[in-house]
Write a protein that holds these residues in place. Structure first.
Motif, PDB file in Angstrom:
ATOM      1  N   SER A 167      27.945   7.170   1.326  1.00 15.21           N
ATOM      2  CA  SER A 167      28.845   8.020   2.105  1.00 15.21           C
ATOM      3  C   SER A 167      29.778   7.150   2.924  1.00 15.21           C
ATOM      4  CB  SER A 167      28.031   8.941   3.023  1.00 15.21           C
ATOM      5  OG  SER A 167      27.222   8.172   3.906  1.00 15.21           O
ATOM      6  N   GLU A 168      30.808   7.759   3.468  1.00 10.84           N
ATOM      7  CA  GLU A 168      31.787   7.012   4.251  1.00 10.84           C
ATOM      8  C   GLU A 168      31.435   7.045   5.735  1.00 10.84           C
ATOM      9  OE1 GLU A 168      36.041   7.040   2.011  1.00 10.84           O
ATOM     10  OE2 GLU A 168      35.452   8.948   2.904  1.00 10.84           O
ATOM     11  N   ILE A 169      31.607   5.882   6.372  1.00 12.82           N
ATOM     12  CA  ILE A 169      31.502   5.788   7.821  1.00 12.82           C
ATOM     13  C   ILE A 169      32.785   5.141   8.332  1.00 12.82           C
ATOM     14  CG2 ILE A 169      28.992   5.636   7.804  1.00 12.82           C
ATOM     15  CD1 ILE A 169      29.250   2.612   8.294  1.00 12.82           C
ATOM     16  N   THR A 170      33.010   5.183   9.624  1.00 14.87           N
ATOM     17  CA  THR A 170      34.220   4.583  10.169  1.00 14.87           C
ATOM     18  C   THR A 170      34.136   3.055  10.129  1.00 14.87           C
ATOM     19  OG1 THR A 170      33.382   4.488  12.434  1.00 14.87           O
ATOM     20  CG2 THR A 170      34.491   6.536  11.748  1.00 14.87           C
ATOM     21  N   GLN A 198      32.219  -0.571  -0.086  1.00 14.39           N
ATOM     22  CA  GLN A 198      33.645  -0.795   0.168  1.00 14.39           C
ATOM     23  C   GLN A 198      34.462   0.490   0.202  1.00 14.39           C
ATOM     24  OE1 GLN A 198      34.929  -3.887  -2.573  1.00 14.39           O
ATOM     25  NE2 GLN A 198      33.943  -5.464  -1.350  1.00 14.39           N
ATOM     26  N   VAL A 199      34.803   1.055  -0.964  1.00 14.08           N
ATOM     27  CA  VAL A 199      35.688   2.222  -0.981  1.00 14.08           C
ATOM     28  C   VAL A 199      35.042   3.365  -1.763  1.00 14.08           C
ATOM     29  CG1 VAL A 199      37.795   0.880  -0.720  1.00 14.08           C
ATOM     30  CG2 VAL A 199      36.925   1.347  -3.019  1.00 14.08           C
ATOM     31  N   HIS A 200      35.461   4.569  -1.441  1.00 17.38           N
ATOM     32  CA  HIS A 200      34.849   5.766  -2.011  1.00 17.38           C
ATOM     33  C   HIS A 200      35.047   5.851  -3.523  1.00 17.38           C
ATOM     34  CE1 HIS A 200      34.749   9.992  -3.314  1.00 17.38           C
ATOM     35  NE2 HIS A 200      33.763  10.096  -2.440  1.00 17.38           N
ATOM     36  N   ASN A 201      33.981   6.210  -4.221  1.00 14.76           N
ATOM     37  CA  ASN A 201      34.129   6.756  -5.573  1.00 14.76           C
ATOM     38  C   ASN A 201      32.996   7.739  -5.828  1.00 14.76           C
ATOM     39  OD1 ASN A 201      31.920   5.571  -7.247  1.00 14.76           O
ATOM     40  ND2 ASN A 201      32.926   3.632  -6.777  1.00 14.76           N
ATOM     41  N   PRO A 238      39.944   1.855   6.965  1.00 10.20           N
ATOM     42  CA  PRO A 238      39.483   2.631   8.121  1.00 10.20           C
ATOM     43  C   PRO A 238      38.196   3.405   7.849  1.00 10.20           C
ATOM     44  CG  PRO A 238      41.414   3.655   7.108  1.00 10.20           C
ATOM     45  CD  PRO A 238      41.254   2.328   6.464  1.00 10.20           C
ATOM     46  N   GLU A 239      37.938   3.739   6.582  1.00 14.53           N
ATOM     47  CA  GLU A 239      36.683   4.383   6.195  1.00 14.53           C
ATOM     48  C   GLU A 239      35.959   3.459   5.213  1.00 14.53           C
ATOM     49  OE1 GLU A 239      35.568   7.280   7.413  1.00 14.53           O
ATOM     50  OE2 GLU A 239      37.353   7.502   8.657  1.00 14.53           O
ATOM     51  N   ARG A 240      34.673   3.279   5.413  1.00 12.70           N
ATOM     52  CA  ARG A 240      33.895   2.351   4.586  1.00 12.70           C
ATOM     53  C   ARG A 240      32.807   3.107   3.858  1.00 12.70           C
ATOM     54  NH1 ARG A 240      35.208  -3.220   4.854  1.00 12.70           N
ATOM     55  NH2 ARG A 240      33.658  -4.387   3.688  1.00 12.70           N
ATOM     56  N   MET A 241      32.741   2.910   2.556  1.00 21.09           N
ATOM     57  CA  MET A 241      31.690   3.542   1.749  1.00 21.09           C
ATOM     58  C   MET A 241      30.444   2.666   1.823  1.00 21.09           C
ATOM     59  SD  MET A 241      31.608   6.320  -0.121  1.00 21.09           S
ATOM     60  CE  MET A 241      30.817   7.150  -1.510  1.00 21.09           C
ATOM     61  N   VAL A 242      29.342   3.231   2.270  1.00 20.53           N
ATOM     62  CA  VAL A 242      28.103   2.459   2.411  1.00 20.53           C
ATOM     63  C   VAL A 242      26.923   3.311   1.936  1.00 20.53           C
ATOM     64  CG1 VAL A 242      29.009   1.213   4.413  1.00 20.53           C
ATOM     65  CG2 VAL A 242      27.561   3.219   4.772  1.00 20.53           C
ATOM     66  N   LEU A 243      25.846   2.631   1.603  1.00 18.93           N
ATOM     67  CA  LEU A 243      24.588   3.319   1.325  1.00 18.93           C
ATOM     68  C   LEU A 243      23.583   2.951   2.398  1.00 18.93           C
ATOM     69  CD1 LEU A 243      22.750   5.020  -0.617  1.00 18.93           C
ATOM     70  CD2 LEU A 243      21.954   2.815  -1.500  1.00 18.93           C
ATOM     71  N   PHE A 244      23.131   3.954   3.158  1.00 16.00           N
ATOM     72  CA  PHE A 244      21.940   3.804   3.983  1.00 16.00           C
ATOM     73  C   PHE A 244      20.752   4.139   3.084  1.00 16.00           C
ATOM     74  CE2 PHE A 244      25.243   4.831   7.161  1.00 16.00           C
ATOM     75  CZ  PHE A 244      25.126   3.695   7.952  1.00 16.00           C
ATOM     76  N   PHE A 245      19.768   3.276   3.065  1.00 21.88           N
ATOM     77  CA  PHE A 245      18.757   3.337   2.009  1.00 21.88           C
ATOM     78  C   PHE A 245      17.946   4.629   2.011  1.00 21.88           C
ATOM     79  CE2 PHE A 245      19.419  -1.223   2.981  1.00 21.88           C
ATOM     80  CZ  PHE A 245      20.122  -1.510   1.825  1.00 21.88           C
TER      81      PHE A 245
END
Length: 211
Positions: free
Chosen positions: A198-201, A186-189, A57-64
């Motif tokens: 950071s996490e997004i929905t 994928q997932v937070h660390n 439900p929460e996705r860890m992503v990097l916006f550049f």
């Protein structure tokens, strides 16, 4: 939870359990893996478990634009301590990701079947690696699945301090130059958070995937 058959199919992501498990079973064929990644789904399971497919439900992503490069990391990058290459040693990278011991972990989720599956994806041009060298020695790196507009990071390793950070930062800058939308973590660390991820929905991630 949906039990997969030989049919090449995944249920809608909103059917995932609260922790993010969407389906169980199936196989790790290139066709199924590509279908999964193109729909925001990834495999993650232990050696003795059936294949588990996740769409959390929460996705860890990097916006550049959010990439964080500390003063000490800028110094390391500017001193050219490491040499970075792309897709020159994929099998070495994935096997190091599999074999490198990590604090607090008894084993790895990168099974032999997973290793073989991603090597096959690499040969097809979808799975890619970043290698960080110190002299002629592989010091760190990462690999993931390249969808052409989003890079789905899978795993990274360091045999020398900061080598995986160099891989991540160098990849992020290269993807930004090529106008990719984001780097999927994928997932937070905490390690990735320190680099700006950071996490997004799930809904926002799936929209970015489909744009």
């Amino acid at each position: 939870m949906y039990f997969l058959t030989s049919e090449l199919y995944f249920p809608p992501p909103e059917f995932a359990s609260p922790e993010g498990i969407l389906a169980i079973g199936g196989d790790l064929s290139p066709q199924r893996l590509l279908l999964a990644y193109r729909n925001g789904i990834f495999p993650w399971f232990e050696e003795d478990e059936p294949i588990l497919w996740w769409c959390p439900p929460e996705r860890m992503v990097l916006f550049f634009d959010d990439l964080k490069v500390s003063k000490s990391m800028r110094n390391i990058l500017n001193r050219n301590i490491f040499t970075v290459t792309f897709n020159t040693a994929f099998e070495q990278v994935i096997k190091q990701c599999r074999d490198t011991k990590r604090p607090g972990q008894n084993g790895t989720w990168i099974t032999d079947d997973m290793t073989d599956a991603y090597i096959q994806l690499h040969k097809m041009g979808y799975a890619k690696s970043v290698e960080v060298w110190q002299g002629n020695t592989l010091a760190g790196g990462l690999y993931g699945v390249d969808l052409g507009h989003i890079f789905c990071g899978e795993s990274m390793f360091s045999l020398v301090p900061n080598a995986s950070k160099v891989a991540f930062i160098t990849l992020a800058k290269k993807l930004q130059q090529k106008n990719y939308r984001l780097l999927d973590c994928q997932v937070h660390n905490n390690h990735l958070e320190s680099l700006g991820a950071s996490e997004i929905t799930r809904d926002l991630f799936l929209k970015a995937l489909k744009l």
